[in-house]
Design an enzyme around this catalytic site. Structure first.
Site, short mmCIF file in Angstrom:
data_model
loop_
_atom_site.label_atom_id
_atom_site.label_comp_id
_atom_site.label_asym_id
_atom_site.label_seq_id
_atom_site.Cartn_x
_atom_site.Cartn_y
_atom_site.Cartn_z
NE ARG A 15 -1.21 2.54 2.85
CZ ARG A 15 -0.69 3.66 3.31
NH1 ARG A 15 -0.62 4.74 2.55
NH2 ARG A 15 -0.20 3.73 4.54
CG ASP A 16 3.50 4.20 2.99
OD1 ASP A 16 3.60 5.04 2.09
OD2 ASP A 16 4.01 4.33 4.11
CG HIS A 208 5.00 4.73 8.95
ND1 HIS A 208 4.33 3.71 8.31
CD2 HIS A 208 5.43 5.56 7.96
CE1 HIS A 208 4.36 3.92 6.99
NE2 HIS A 208 5.01 5.04 6.76
CG HIS A 210 8.86 7.97 5.26
ND1 HIS A 210 8.34 8.33 4.04
CD2 HIS A 210 7.97 7.11 5.79
CE1 HIS A 210 7.18 7.73 3.85
NE2 HIS A 210 6.92 7.00 4.90
CB CYS A 241 9.29 11.51 0.31
SG CYS A 241 8.65 12.96 1.13
CG ASN A 250 7.52 3.55 3.71
OD1 ASN A 250 6.96 4.18 4.59
ND2 ASN A 250 7.00 3.40 2.49
MG MG Z 1 5.32 5.63 4.72
#
Ligand code: MG
Length: 310
Positions: A15-16, A208, A210, A241, A250
């Site tokens: 997803r992300d 979470h 990055h 990003c 990530n």
């Molecule tokens: Mg992320």
């Protein structure tokens, strides 16, 4: 020697990781990626998003992905839901676990979901309450906790208040998110401590991070030392990003697994199989991905093959 606490890895690549990728990944490849992550031992995987399909064409196949998920007892599959409509779509697919999101900074929240943070909080209280009433498990992301692309520094008091409110609304896990990779280890320690002081249980917190500025692993280790035992990762560090095109994404799952296991924390994730999943995804996207350990692993495999055939 007393064994160290096990660490919970939550995988966000399908997803992300994919949502900002220009190359559309086929449903077949998404399902294969997820199967590989399951084979590696990952127990929580965020597989898609139920935002409006027109917003994120990459994830418009949400229902089909869920329908084709490998049967894997003990594995939790998660869907991102923006609001009640998204929640209903997720429930219709049969998913049992959902993630909500909002930002700690006003401008990012307005630009992302076209609501003030107060409106988002009010809305999410209902969404989370409904999800819990339906027997679902819920994690609530709070974005921009470690910095906002528009406002810069974000109030720790705001972030911790949101963490407490979302927890009180019923969220099982609160995910403090470094959306643009501006966090640093001291900040992680300060914010985790402030959340705990505000009444958010340590074991309900996840981080979470990055790697935009190369600090993701350092920030995870700071979180570990502050007592957090749950971390998000994306295989091969996928997930650019949107505010820094071309930048790293990530925290890379295989890099987290490597360092945590090296320190003596069990993650339940097989580094070799996870690395091969990273190489698979890199191939599906047709580009190199920023994670390190999948490349180390793949070059070792290649070297071993050469030795065997020599
Ligand atoms: Mg992320």
């Amino acid at each position: 020697m007393t064994p160290l606490d096990p660490i919970h890895i939550y995988e966000v690549s399908p997803r992300d990781g994919l949502q900002n990728e220009a190359t559309i990944v086929s449903t077949d490849d998404k399902v294969q990626l997820i199967s590989r992550l399951v084979a590696a031992g990952v127990q929580d995987i965020e597989v898609t998003s139920f935002v409006k399909p027109s917003w994120i064409p990459q994830l418009a196949d949400a229902a089909e992905v869920v329908e084709r998920l490998p049967k894997a007892p003990g594995v939790n599959y998660w869907g991102l839901v923006p609001n009640r409509v998204g929640l209903e779509r997720a429930i219709d697919t049969g998913l049992q676990c959902v993630a909500t999101f909002m930002s700690a900074s006003e401008t990012h929240n307005q630009k992302n979901v076209n609501r003030t943070w107060r409106e988002s909080l009010k809305n999410l209280r209902t969404v989370i309450g409904d999800a819990k009433d339906g027997g679902l498990t819920v994690r609530a992301y709070i974005s921009t906790v470690f910095g906002c692309p528009y406002e810069g520094e974000v109030s720790v008091a705001r972030s911790t208040m949101l963490a407490r409110e979302l927890r009180e609304a019923g969220a099982d896990t609160i995910v403090l998110s470094d959306t643009i990779g501006t966090g640093n280890p001291r900040m992680v320690h300060r914010i985790v401590s402030a959340a705990v002081e505000a009444g958010v249980p340590l074991d309900s917190l996840a981080l979470h991070m990055h790697d935009t500025r190369g600090t993701a692993v350092a920030n995870v280790i700071a979180g570990l030392q502050a007592g957090v035992r749950a971390f998000d990762g994306a295989i091969a560090g996928v997930g650019g990003c949107p505010y820094a095109p071309g930048a790293a994404g990530n925290a890379a799952t295989e890099d987290l697994v490597h360092v945590l296991e090296a320190m003596g924390h069990a993650t339940g994730v097989d580094l070799g199989i996870a690395s091969e999943a990273g190489a698979f995804l890199s191939n599906a996207l047709g580009r190199d991905l920023p994670g390190r350990m999948h490349r180390v692993h793949m070059s070792q495999v290649a070297a071993d093959e050469q030795t065997c055939s020599a």
